[in-house]
Design a protein around this motif. Structure first.
Motif, PDB file in Angstrom:
ATOM      1  N   VAL A 358       0.395  51.432  69.497  1.00 17.38           N
ATOM      2  CA  VAL A 358       1.456  50.488  69.876  1.00 17.38           C
ATOM      3  C   VAL A 358       2.385  50.254  68.689  1.00 17.38           C
ATOM      4  CG1 VAL A 358       1.958  48.237  70.888  1.00 17.38           C
ATOM      5  CG2 VAL A 358      -0.209  49.373  71.427  1.00 17.38           C
ATOM      6  N   LEU A 359       1.790  50.120  67.513  1.00 18.08           N
ATOM      7  CA  LEU A 359       2.576  49.928  66.299  1.00 18.08           C
ATOM      8  C   LEU A 359       3.567  51.079  66.121  1.00 18.08           C
ATOM      9  CD1 LEU A 359       3.089  48.481  63.545  1.00 18.08           C
ATOM     10  CD2 LEU A 359       1.283  49.930  62.595  1.00 18.08           C
ATOM     11  N   ASN A 360       3.089  52.295  66.328  1.00 19.70           N
ATOM     12  CA  ASN A 360       3.961  53.448  66.133  1.00 19.70           C
ATOM     13  C   ASN A 360       5.057  53.541  67.186  1.00 19.70           C
ATOM     14  OD1 ASN A 360       3.233  55.189  63.684  1.00 19.70           O
ATOM     15  ND2 ASN A 360       1.278  54.486  64.492  1.00 19.70           N
ATOM     16  N   LYS A 381      12.382  59.588  55.887  1.00 14.37           N
ATOM     17  CA  LYS A 381      11.681  59.990  57.099  1.00 14.37           C
ATOM     18  C   LYS A 381      10.411  59.173  57.202  1.00 14.37           C
ATOM     19  CE  LYS A 381      12.902  64.856  57.658  1.00 14.37           C
ATOM     20  NZ  LYS A 381      12.872  65.671  56.424  1.00 14.37           N
ATOM     21  N   ILE A 382      10.242  58.554  58.359  1.00 15.38           N
ATOM     22  CA  ILE A 382       9.005  57.805  58.576  1.00 15.38           C
ATOM     23  C   ILE A 382       8.131  58.622  59.518  1.00 15.38           C
ATOM     24  CG2 ILE A 382       8.011  55.695  59.544  1.00 15.38           C
ATOM     25  CD1 ILE A 382      10.444  54.181  58.640  1.00 15.38           C
ATOM     26  N   TYR A 383       6.938  58.972  59.066  1.00 14.31           N
ATOM     27  CA  TYR A 383       6.044  59.779  59.898  1.00 14.31           C
ATOM     28  C   TYR A 383       5.207  58.916  60.822  1.00 14.31           C
ATOM     29  CZ  TYR A 383       7.506  63.248  56.512  1.00 14.31           C
ATOM     30  OH  TYR A 383       8.262  64.058  55.713  1.00 14.31           O
ATOM     31  N   TYR A 384       4.505  57.981  60.251  1.00 15.73           N
ATOM     32  CA  TYR A 384       3.768  57.038  61.088  1.00 15.73           C
ATOM     33  C   TYR A 384       3.369  55.832  60.261  1.00 15.73           C
ATOM     34  CZ  TYR A 384      -0.560  58.836  58.998  1.00 15.73           C
ATOM     35  OH  TYR A 384      -1.539  59.205  58.124  1.00 15.73           O
ATOM     36  N   ALA A 385       2.849  54.813  60.945  1.00 19.37           N
ATOM     37  CA  ALA A 385       2.467  53.574  60.276  1.00 19.37           C
ATOM     38  C   ALA A 385       1.097  53.147  60.763  1.00 19.37           C
ATOM     39  CB  ALA A 385       3.494  52.480  60.590  1.00 19.37           C
ATOM     40  N   THR A 386       0.422  52.398  59.901  1.00 20.26           N
ATOM     41  CA  THR A 386      -0.881  51.892  60.322  1.00 20.26           C
ATOM     42  C   THR A 386      -1.147  50.558  59.628  1.00 20.26           C
ATOM     43  OG1 THR A 386      -3.245  52.394  60.432  1.00 20.26           O
ATOM     44  CG2 THR A 386      -2.078  53.251  58.532  1.00 20.26           C
ATOM     45  N   ASN A 400       8.553  60.321  53.661  1.00 19.66           N
ATOM     46  CA  ASN A 400       8.785  61.458  52.758  1.00 19.66           C
ATOM     47  C   ASN A 400       8.932  60.993  51.313  1.00 19.66           C
ATOM     48  OD1 ASN A 400      11.204  60.211  53.475  1.00 19.66           O
ATOM     49  ND2 ASN A 400      12.416  62.098  53.324  1.00 19.66           N
ATOM     50  N   GLU A 401       9.730  59.925  51.092  1.00 23.61           N
ATOM     51  CA  GLU A 401       9.920  59.421  49.725  1.00 23.61           C
ATOM     52  C   GLU A 401       9.951  57.897  49.719  1.00 23.61           C
ATOM     53  OE1 GLU A 401      12.978  61.040  47.227  1.00 23.61           O
ATOM     54  OE2 GLU A 401      12.701  63.039  48.096  1.00 23.61           O
ATOM     55  N   PRO A 402       8.917  57.281  49.167  1.00 23.68           N
ATOM     56  CA  PRO A 402       8.819  55.814  49.233  1.00 23.68           C
ATOM     57  C   PRO A 402      10.040  55.078  48.694  1.00 23.68           C
ATOM     58  CG  PRO A 402       6.751  56.764  48.475  1.00 23.68           C
ATOM     59  CD  PRO A 402       7.717  57.899  48.577  1.00 23.68           C
ATOM     60  N   TYR A 431       4.028  48.397  52.965  1.00 18.31           N
ATOM     61  CA  TYR A 431       4.105  49.305  51.825  1.00 18.31           C
ATOM     62  C   TYR A 431       4.439  50.706  52.310  1.00 18.31           C
ATOM     63  CZ  TYR A 431       1.655  45.571  49.392  1.00 18.31           C
ATOM     64  OH  TYR A 431       1.320  44.367  48.863  1.00 18.31           O
ATOM     65  N   ALA A 432       5.242  51.403  51.517  1.00 22.38           N
ATOM     66  CA  ALA A 432       5.556  52.789  51.860  1.00 22.38           C
ATOM     67  C   ALA A 432       4.664  53.699  51.022  1.00 22.38           C
ATOM     68  CB  ALA A 432       7.014  53.089  51.547  1.00 22.38           C
ATOM     69  N   ARG A 433       4.128  54.713  51.652  1.00 21.23           N
ATOM     70  CA  ARG A 433       3.318  55.661  50.893  1.00 21.23           C
ATOM     71  C   ARG A 433       3.808  57.067  51.229  1.00 21.23           C
ATOM     72  NH1 ARG A 433      -2.677  54.253  51.500  1.00 21.23           N
ATOM     73  NH2 ARG A 433      -2.003  52.341  50.457  1.00 21.23           N
ATOM     74  N   GLU A 434       3.780  57.917  50.225  1.00 21.47           N
ATOM     75  CA  GLU A 434       4.286  59.268  50.422  1.00 21.47           C
ATOM     76  C   GLU A 434       3.282  60.126  51.186  1.00 21.47           C
ATOM     77  OE1 GLU A 434       5.601  61.089  46.869  1.00 21.47           O
ATOM     78  OE2 GLU A 434       5.848  63.048  47.791  1.00 21.47           O
TER      79      GLU A 434
END
Ligand code: GDP
Ligand code: GDP
Length: 436
Positions: A358-360, A381-386, A400-402, A431-434
């Motif tokens: 649902v978050l995604n 680019k955002i791939y996914y979130a959790t 891709n790049e935080p 938080y963004a992670r690569e």
């Protein structure tokens, strides 16, 4: 989670704040990022070997216009009241002074363990300067050098010997722990009485820390609550209790042990810097927050008053846009009953976990609505979130790049997440992670 507390006392210029900074290192929080909130380096956590503890620099508590001796006397009182172990700091270069003896006199009367540190012993040749200090009657003086970082291990070893042996029992996970913070006279104590005086409140004896029965556990409508540090809230009468730094110190200690923090402000007096500062600490600690406007009975009102005040509060507490506001009166008990449902819902949201799928969906919809930013020809680019944590909820977005996830886009994502799931009353972190 209830850590032992060390307080550092001593006359001015012996090196208290230098030693304090050495002990807490760089773990001081970044509160000053919040506008209007300045750094108060008088309370922080430290670590030594296997020990976690908190440290107070009592030298940072200035007691108004009191004469010098009265100031240090009050600071020693704070140490006696707040600490499990006291580090009494002196200056080896000056020997024992009359002011040291004054501090000693106050400390004699306390039952708290005292560790005597002799500071500014910057090299081994100076060690013999410490013998003078046996005359203070606190046993073996420990030589240290705050500026060179020498002897701190010995000092902390000695302090740690006196940490309370019995680990306080923590409250269960189902128990909602909340505290009331705010400057003196906003009505915290009256509010505690009003809450505990409600019909159907059963003051219970759920097992708890209560090292000295400081908290008030109770049950209401089948839910269990603990008001953190009721004793501290009710305490009145000492001069230093009305000082700003002391009220910040109390707030910090209460926030530490709470899930939900009620930031209490006074409708009559409005909002001042100190209110912001105290609220800023609760926000930064990641606690759920409810803003309580007390003394609602005391002001002249028309149909616009509440809206206007709400707007003012929102302007002052920009960083607390997620916190609900309750207007009430501890005195007349008006709307006191609206408080607990607010606390419940803030607490639920604080520990809410959302489903990854649902978050995604929410994140992808957000991107479709407002494309990700680009910088120097590169697009985020955002791939996914959790969601990786609760209390408070923390989200990691894989990108891709935080560095491309700028504050404004992060804020946009936060708002979309809030629109989708609520989270009223709790801060959330992103938080963004690569992801390669
Ligand atoms: P406080 O008033 O007790 O908090 O003292 P401060 O920490 O502000 O220190 C007072 C002064 O003593 C400052 O100029 C420090 O740089 C200096 N000082 C602190 N620790 C030492 C030390 O171990 N050796 C020497 N030589 N100076 C120190
Ligand atoms: P604390 O220092 O924050 O714990 O504040 P207290 O609970 O001691 O209250 C400070 C003063 O404000 C006392 O004189 C209270 O009677 C008064 N007070 C507290 N709540 C209310 C309220 O809802 N309305 C009015 N008019 N006065 C209040």
């Amino acid at each position: 989670m209830v850590k032992p507390v060390i307080a550092i006392v001593g006359r001015p210029n012996v090196g208290k704040s230098t030693i304090f900074n050495r002990i807490v290192g760089e773990r001081i929080s970044i509160v000053e990022d919040i506008p209007g909130v300045t750094r108060d380096r008088i309370y922080s956590s430290g670590e030594w070997l296997t020990h976690d503890f908190n440290v107070i620099d009592t030298g940072g508590i200035d007691i108004g216009d009191e004469p010098f001796l009265e100031q240090i006397r009050q600071q020693a009182e704070v140490a006696i009241d707040e600490a499990d172990v006291i580090i009494f700091l002196t200056n080896g270069r000056e020997g024992v002074t009359a002011a040291d003896e004054e501090v000693a006199k106050i400390l004699y009367k306390s039952k708290k363990p005292i560790v005597l540190g002799v500071n500014k012993i910057d090299n081994p040749e100076m060690r013999e300067q410490i013998y003078d200090f046996y005359s203070l009657g606190f046993g073996e003086p420990i030589p240290v050098s705050g500026s060179h970082g020498l002897g701190l291990g010995d000092l902390l070893d000695e302090a740690a010997k006196h940490f309370p042996k019995n680990k306080p029992i923590e409250y269960g996970d189902d128990v909602i722990k909340f505290s009331l913070i705010g400057r003196p006279n906003v009505g915290k104590s009256s509010l505690v009485n009003a809450i505990l005086g409600e019909d159907r409140v059963i003051v219970s004896d759920i097992a708890g820390t209560t090292r000295d029965a400081v908290d008030s556990p109770y049950t209401y409508n089948g839910d269990e609550y603990v008001i953190i540090d009721t004793a501290g809230i009710r305490k009145k009468g000492k001069v230093y209790e009305s000082t700003e730094k002391y009220s910040v110190l109390r707030a910090l200690r209460a926030i530490e042990r709470s899930d939900v923090v009620l930031v209490v402000i006074n409708a009559e007096e409005g909002i001042i810097e100190q209110d912001k500062k105290i609220a800023g600490y609760a926000h930064e600690a990641g606690r759920a927050i409810v803003i309580v406007v007390n003394k609602w009975d005391a002001i002249e009102k028309d149909e616009k008053t509440m809206k206007e005040l709400e707007q003012k509060i929102r302007e002052h507490f920009l960083f607390l846009s997620y916190a609900p506001i309750v207007f009430l009166s501890a005195k007349t008990k008006k709307r006191i009953h609206t408080l607990l449902p607010m606390i419940n819902s803030a607490s639920e949201n604080h520990s809410m976990r959302v489903e990854t799928s649902v978050l995604n969906d929410v994140i992808m919809d957000a991107i479709a609505m407002n494309p990700t930013p680009s910088d120097k020809g590169k697009r985020l680019k955002i791939y996914y979130a959790t969601q990786v944590a609760v209390k408070p909820p923390v989200f990691v977005v894989f990108v891709n790049e935080p560095e491309l996830l700028h504050f404004s886009y992060e804020r946009f994502l936060e708002n979309r997440i809030r629109d989708a799931f609520g989270f009223e009353g709790t801060p959330i972190k992103i938080y963004a992670r690569e992801r390669k």
